[in-house]
Design an enzyme around this catalytic site. Sequence first.
Site, PDB file in Angstrom:
ATOM      1  N   THR A 371       0.818  -1.105   0.128  1.00 50.03           N
ATOM      2  CA  THR A 371      -0.028   0.011  -0.013  1.00 50.03           C
ATOM      3  C   THR A 371       0.922   1.176   0.028  1.00 50.03           C
ATOM      4  O   THR A 371       2.023   1.033   0.133  1.00 50.03           O
ATOM      5  CB  THR A 371      -1.012   0.016   1.276  1.00 50.03           C
ATOM      6  OG1 THR A 371      -1.585  -1.407   1.417  1.00 50.03           O
ATOM      7  CG2 THR A 371      -1.906   1.089   1.220  1.00 50.03           C
ATOM      8  N   ILE A 390      -3.267  -0.827  -4.490  1.00 51.37           N
ATOM      9  CA  ILE A 390      -4.083  -1.890  -5.305  1.00 51.37           C
ATOM     10  C   ILE A 390      -3.916  -3.229  -4.707  1.00 51.37           C
ATOM     11  O   ILE A 390      -4.274  -4.121  -5.385  1.00 51.37           O
ATOM     12  CB  ILE A 390      -3.153  -1.756  -6.994  1.00 51.37           C
ATOM     13  CG1 ILE A 390      -1.684  -2.042  -6.608  1.00 51.37           C
ATOM     14  CG2 ILE A 390      -3.607  -0.764  -7.609  1.00 51.37           C
ATOM     15  CD1 ILE A 390      -0.906  -2.158  -7.984  1.00 51.37           C
ATOM     16  N   THR A 432     -10.821  -2.926   5.351  1.00 53.61           N
ATOM     17  CA  THR A 432      -9.370  -2.602   5.316  1.00 53.61           C
ATOM     18  C   THR A 432      -8.875  -2.284   6.526  1.00 53.61           C
ATOM     19  O   THR A 432      -9.712  -1.972   7.604  1.00 53.61           O
ATOM     20  CB  THR A 432      -9.283  -1.334   4.301  1.00 53.61           C
ATOM     21  OG1 THR A 432      -7.883  -0.784   4.228  1.00 53.61           O
ATOM     22  CG2 THR A 432     -10.079  -0.084   4.973  1.00 53.61           C
ATOM     23  N   SER A 433      -7.512  -2.261   6.734  1.00 48.41           N
ATOM     24  CA  SER A 433      -6.853  -1.798   8.113  1.00 48.41           C
ATOM     25  C   SER A 433      -6.249  -0.393   7.875  1.00 48.41           C
ATOM     26  O   SER A 433      -5.694   0.174   8.813  1.00 48.41           O
ATOM     27  CB  SER A 433      -5.987  -2.675   8.434  1.00 48.41           C
ATOM     28  OG  SER A 433      -6.398  -3.852   8.923  1.00 48.41           O
TER      29      SER A 433
END
Length: 568
Positions: A371, A390, A432-433
């Site tokens: 990321t 992505i 997501t985190s």
Amino acid sequence: MSDWKHRAGSPFAREKQPALASKGMVVTNHPVASAAGAEMLLAGGNAVDAAIAALFTLTVVEPMMVGPLGGGVAHLRLPDGRHVVLDGLSTAPAAARPDMYEPISDTLPDYQETAGRKNALGVLAMGVPGALAGWCRALAEHGSLPLEEVLRPAIRAAAEGFRATSYLVGAIADAAHELALDPGLAATFLPGGAPPAVGALIRQPELAESLRLIAKEGPAALYGGALGRALAAHMAASGGLITERDLAEYRVVERAPITGEYRGYQVMAPPPPSSAGVHVTQMLNVLEGYDLAALGSGSAATVHLLAEALKLAFADRGVATADPAFIRVPVERLTSKAYAAERRALLRQDRAQDWTPGIPPGEVLAESANTTHVTVADAAGTIVATTQTINSLFGARFTIPGTGLIANNYMFNFDPHPGKALSVAPGKRVFTSMAPTIVARDGKPCFALGLPGGLRIFGSAMQAVINLIDHDMDLQDAVEAPRIWTNGHTLELEPTIAATLDPALTALGHKVQRVKHIGGGMGAVRFHADGMIEGAACWRADGTPVGISGGLARPGVRFDPEVRAAKA
């Protein structure tokens, strides 16, 4: 300078230095992208202009991490003090089904793996992209410069080329086997069949043309235009699911951040489907009951408490990391001080424990660590902390032919098993985190930060907040400080955690494992009382802070050569 090192159990040496400026600060994970953001500030743009210019440029210079066909979360603090979270995360296409993959295991560590790796590689791994929509919406609603101007640095870098860093070359080498299978990726990143040399010039002419089209048409180039038609055609020809209708129906979602209170500070981070706001708040609420400053940074006692806080948060994570449009998330309960007190009462400072959920359990899935993050601030009070991806390294490892655009593999984030809370469903957003975090006191921003790193993101962001508030670290020390991570199995420690801690942590019941690094390159800005803005980036990526000072001439100043000559 703070004296935190006098109380530290794991002192360390800085590897980079911070930047200090008066007019603005741009921190990204590549120097060319930081320069692109600075170019916007120098042209009179604001922090949003700079952040979007940096993201488009990262598409070119950090292509293994981010691109218009990905997704992400942007946390904006506006000059009037309002906070806005723009959710541009990927969604499952309308034709997606819970049973579209064949899982190979019902247990970790292979729980998310599928036959043929179809949820990780190739067209069935791609989710409907949201990044371009999110970037363009942020610029249209909160920027000040036209998209065409904001895209110039990215187009220049793609057309004229940039120099490959060791970080990029290493990523290419790691993915070389799959990159070689895609003509577009192979031509760009495996010249002559091998990764480029460090310092080699990399040009991406097809990507430059795509960026020019976006500059001309805006997001419509993808969501209804030629880029979208090319994507849908490739999907149809290759057995993929994304259609032009999926693209046309994609929507960015505006959300309010979750705000936690920690020792008099307001800690703001994104809500579900991000883990950050819920679990950073939850962990800080638990840790607020201990005097971490007295225990010292990097001491066995502090590391133990951080590890237990991480474990109890992960025990509850399965019910908090989900698309709230599909799953009810008990945000109020998880972020309450009362719930933290219940959990803290079970925590033992003399022994590591296995934690079970304090609320009905869901699922704990993995996500990619590949990321990027951008943190930008301007002198007018606009702050942008945005994390984008992505998903995996080079995403699904294919390009849309003729465009230079790399596909995401966001479908990997769903549970491939049907009938689960996080199973695939048409239109569902991925979890997501990502933790783009802004911290304030009495309504005034103090610092903003974020990082890449998959599951390890929000735990690393929490540790940086503690470094700044509890340990009173300088900004550079706070982002470079050694990190820990655990989800209840092994306790991962970075190399600069003192080796003398291993026996003490083992005696407490932790299974200690040493790793090269935890999470990725953190970028942060800090706001000083005298109006100066500080920027810092850590050693875990090519992070570079660029600050803007000086400015235009004083109003009324004129230069008249004849008058000057007469006086001389």
